[in-house]
Write a protein that holds these residues in place. Structure first.
Motif, mmCIF file in Angstrom:
data_model
loop_
_atom_site.group_PDB
_atom_site.id
_atom_site.type_symbol
_atom_site.label_atom_id
_atom_site.label_comp_id
_atom_site.label_asym_id
_atom_site.label_seq_id
_atom_site.Cartn_x
_atom_site.Cartn_y
_atom_site.Cartn_z
ATOM 1 N N GLU A 94 1.000 -1.157 0.078
ATOM 2 C CA GLU A 94 -0.146 0.145 -0.084
ATOM 3 C C GLU A 94 0.652 1.290 -0.182
ATOM 4 O OE1 GLU A 94 -4.156 -1.000 2.605
ATOM 5 O OE2 GLU A 94 -2.008 -1.261 3.627
ATOM 6 N N LEU A 95 2.116 1.263 0.701
ATOM 7 C CA LEU A 95 2.855 2.654 0.789
ATOM 8 C C LEU A 95 3.896 2.852 -0.257
ATOM 9 C CD1 LEU A 95 4.121 1.750 4.486
ATOM 10 C CD2 LEU A 95 2.265 3.304 3.852
ATOM 11 N N LEU A 96 4.219 1.584 -1.013
ATOM 12 C CA LEU A 96 5.126 2.012 -2.222
ATOM 13 C C LEU A 96 4.970 3.014 -3.060
ATOM 14 C CD1 LEU A 96 7.855 0.614 -2.713
ATOM 15 C CD2 LEU A 96 6.753 -0.872 -4.421
ATOM 16 N N ALA A 97 3.543 3.345 -3.561
ATOM 17 C CA ALA A 97 3.577 3.983 -4.482
ATOM 18 C C ALA A 97 3.083 5.678 -3.949
ATOM 19 C CB ALA A 97 2.090 3.914 -5.304
ATOM 20 N N GLU A 98 3.320 5.694 -2.505
ATOM 21 C CA GLU A 98 3.243 7.046 -1.828
ATOM 22 C C GLU A 98 4.687 7.605 -1.254
ATOM 23 O OE1 GLU A 98 0.648 6.819 1.494
ATOM 24 O OE2 GLU A 98 -0.899 5.382 0.524
ATOM 25 N N VAL A 99 5.586 6.846 -1.797
ATOM 26 C CA VAL A 99 6.901 7.371 -1.475
ATOM 27 C C VAL A 99 7.253 8.790 -2.116
ATOM 28 C CG1 VAL A 99 9.447 6.885 -1.883
ATOM 29 C CG2 VAL A 99 7.960 4.999 -1.344
ATOM 30 N N GLY A 100 7.593 9.605 -1.182
ATOM 31 C CA GLY A 100 7.894 11.010 -1.555
ATOM 32 C C GLY A 100 9.251 11.559 -1.794
ATOM 33 N N CYS A 101 10.068 10.867 -2.140
ATOM 34 C CA CYS A 101 11.295 11.147 -2.478
ATOM 35 C C CYS A 101 11.862 10.112 -3.594
ATOM 36 C CB CYS A 101 12.255 11.073 -1.443
ATOM 37 S SG CYS A 101 12.448 9.257 -0.336
ATOM 38 N N ARG A 102 13.173 10.492 -4.052
ATOM 39 C CA ARG A 102 13.754 9.535 -5.135
ATOM 40 C C ARG A 102 14.007 8.352 -4.562
ATOM 41 N NH1 ARG A 102 18.847 13.148 -6.730
ATOM 42 N NH2 ARG A 102 17.995 14.696 -5.314
ATOM 43 N N ILE A 103 13.919 7.190 -5.253
ATOM 44 C CA ILE A 103 13.875 6.057 -4.756
ATOM 45 C C ILE A 103 14.639 4.886 -5.750
ATOM 46 C CG2 ILE A 103 11.738 5.197 -5.347
ATOM 47 C CD1 ILE A 103 11.640 3.567 -2.715
ATOM 48 N N ALA A 104 15.460 3.800 -5.189
ATOM 49 C CA ALA A 104 16.123 2.893 -6.209
ATOM 50 C C ALA A 104 15.823 1.532 -5.383
ATOM 51 C CB ALA A 104 17.480 3.448 -6.504
ATOM 52 N N LEU A 105 15.888 0.586 -6.539
ATOM 53 C CA LEU A 105 15.820 -0.883 -5.902
ATOM 54 C C LEU A 105 16.968 -1.477 -6.268
ATOM 55 C CD1 LEU A 105 12.235 -1.391 -7.385
ATOM 56 C CD2 LEU A 105 12.797 -0.693 -5.071
ATOM 57 N N PHE A 106 17.330 -2.451 -5.385
ATOM 58 C CA PHE A 106 18.629 -3.066 -5.525
ATOM 59 C C PHE A 106 18.022 -4.699 -5.569
ATOM 60 C CE2 PHE A 106 21.618 0.208 -5.245
ATOM 61 C CZ PHE A 106 22.849 -0.297 -5.658
ATOM 62 N N ARG A 107 18.270 -5.441 -6.346
ATOM 63 C CA ARG A 107 18.070 -7.020 -6.173
ATOM 64 C C ARG A 107 19.246 -7.675 -6.524
ATOM 65 N NH1 ARG A 107 16.997 -9.564 -11.129
ATOM 66 N NH2 ARG A 107 15.770 -11.296 -9.957
ATOM 67 N N ALA A 108 19.160 -9.037 -5.805
ATOM 68 C CA ALA A 108 20.330 -9.848 -6.135
ATOM 69 C C ALA A 108 19.738 -10.672 -7.154
ATOM 70 C CB ALA A 108 20.546 -10.480 -4.602
ATOM 71 N N GLU A 109 20.909 -11.451 -7.746
ATOM 72 C CA GLU A 109 20.505 -12.301 -8.965
ATOM 73 C C GLU A 109 19.923 -13.635 -8.449
ATOM 74 O OE1 GLU A 109 22.594 -14.824 -12.707
ATOM 75 O OE2 GLU A 109 23.799 -13.558 -11.214
ATOM 76 N N PHE A 110 20.112 -14.165 -7.220
ATOM 77 C CA PHE A 110 19.500 -15.430 -6.679
ATOM 78 C C PHE A 110 18.780 -14.867 -5.346
ATOM 79 C CE2 PHE A 110 23.452 -16.678 -9.031
ATOM 80 C CZ PHE A 110 22.768 -17.498 -9.952
ATOM 81 N N GLY A 111 18.155 -13.640 -5.263
ATOM 82 C CA GLY A 111 17.712 -13.068 -4.041
ATOM 83 C C GLY A 111 16.176 -13.341 -4.082
ATOM 84 N N LEU A 112 15.483 -12.640 -3.310
ATOM 85 C CA LEU A 112 13.999 -12.671 -3.013
ATOM 86 C C LEU A 112 13.349 -11.775 -3.724
ATOM 87 C CD1 LEU A 112 13.884 -12.943 0.879
ATOM 88 C CD2 LEU A 112 13.879 -14.673 -0.721
ATOM 89 N N VAL A 113 13.879 -10.721 -4.376
ATOM 90 C CA VAL A 113 13.331 -10.156 -5.208
ATOM 91 C C VAL A 113 13.239 -10.630 -6.896
ATOM 92 C CG1 VAL A 113 13.090 -7.463 -6.480
ATOM 93 C CG2 VAL A 113 13.467 -7.982 -3.779
ATOM 94 N N THR A 114 12.416 -11.439 -7.083
ATOM 95 C CA THR A 114 12.564 -12.008 -8.393
ATOM 96 C C THR A 114 12.219 -11.238 -9.650
ATOM 97 O OG1 THR A 114 10.422 -12.793 -8.180
ATOM 98 C CG2 THR A 114 12.122 -14.286 -7.418
ATOM 99 N N ALA A 115 12.539 -11.605 -10.848
ATOM 100 C CA ALA A 115 12.391 -10.611 -11.882
ATOM 101 C C ALA A 115 10.847 -9.890 -12.074
ATOM 102 C CB ALA A 115 12.578 -11.248 -13.159
#
Length: 310
Positions: free
Chosen positions: A234-255
């Motif tokens: 619910e909160l993600l779209a409300e972020v009010g500053c610049r934001i970046a995402l890091f993902r690990a190739e074999f991590g939990l944030v899949t493609a």
């Protein structure tokens, strides 16, 4: 405030494993141990670098602590003033009756203020710390220069919370008769390969504290009982500053999860993948992570912060 060159007393612990020069130099870098009181709870943090430089606050994952960053932070101090905190219920900070993310967000901002960071700081949060960072970026986005979310899968609970709810690792931390026996039992959650045994030893040592009849892990098992009324989804779209995402190739944030988060952010956030990394990417691929983070932060000096979606 403790002496700037003080180090924890590890007498009685097994010998430290051999480590490469970059790592030994990093953990020898001078820092300050500090505390700030937030809503009646003493919050511990580590502070590196020149107070006149732009600030970064590093936010650890569940059951972790500030020293997960103590070999990362010194590699950022050429350009930044860096702090890493122990969220309440973790490390050397105090404990509370419960741990809503909104209060953890308040702790993050209190550390930035107590460290006298110049201007608006950037937050970097890993795993559960990424969810805390998202909450902070929604509540205090106008007071932040940016937020970096590191392998925090927004479409489902963070892995430490899942383990706390269903697993056995965090429910009743055992008491061990010696530091050596405790270090033998240290493991990552979620489990993953990591050939950097010197890093695992470093964070495990700082995870332990003496208690009656032995040694145990410092975190409060109650940190996983509940978080807050609103989900990161619910909160993600409300972020009010610049934001970046890091993902690990074999991590939990899949493609697909990364794509979903990218969409929720309005397709404006950079997404950086660290090759050959697993979920705890600062442990198994620390130099690649640092390279990606440094590059991102230099680029941000020439970009504009995003606005929350309406």
């Amino acid at each position: 405030m403790q002496d700037r060159n003080a180090r924890p007393d590890f007498s009685g612990f097994p010998p430290v494993p051999s480590a490469p020069r970059w790592f030994t130099d990093a953990i020898k870098a001078p820092y300050e141990d500090r505390f700030v009181n937030v809503e009646g709870c003493d919050i511990h943090y580590l502070d590196w670098g020149d107070a006149g430089r732009p600030g970064i606050v590093l936010v650890h994952g569940g059951a972790a602590h500030a020293h997960w960053w103590s070999f990362i932070a010194p590699l950022l101090t050429n350009h930044f003033h860096v702090a890493a905190l122990d969220l309440s219920g973790h490390g050397d900070s105090g404990r509370r009756d419960d741990y809503p993310r909104d209060l953890w967000a308040e702790e993050v901002m209190a550390v930035a203020a107590d460290a006298r960071m110049v201007g608006a700081p950037i937050l970097v949060g890993h795993s559960m710390g990424g969810f805390v960072t998202i909450t902070t970026a929604v509540r205090y986005g106008d007071r932040l220069a940016g937020a970096v979310i590191v392998d925090s899968p927004v479409t489902r609970p963070d892995p430490e919370a899942e383990e706390g709810a269903r697993g056995k690792s965090f429910r009743n931390p055992k008491v061990y008769p010696s530091p050596e026996k405790a270090l033998e039992r240290f493991r990552l959650v979620p489990e993953q390969p990591c050939e950097n045994t010197y890093i695992l030893d470093h964070i495990a040592r700082h995870s332990l504290g003496p208690v009656e009849n032995g040694w145990t892990w410092k975190f409060d098992p109650r940190i996983f009982l509940r978080f807050g009324p609103r989900s990161a989804h619910e909160l993600l779209a409300e972020v009010g500053c610049r934001i970046a995402l890091f993902r690990a190739e074999f991590g939990l944030v899949t493609a697909d999860i990364g794509d979903y988060m990218y969409e929720r952010l309005g397709r404006t956030a950079p997404v950086i993948e660290v090759p050959s990394a697993h979920h705890h990417l600062m442990l198994d691929q620390p130099l690649a992570f640092i390279t990606g983070l440094r590059t991102l932060l230099q680029d941000w000096e020439h970009s504009l912060p995003r606005k929350p979606r309406t």
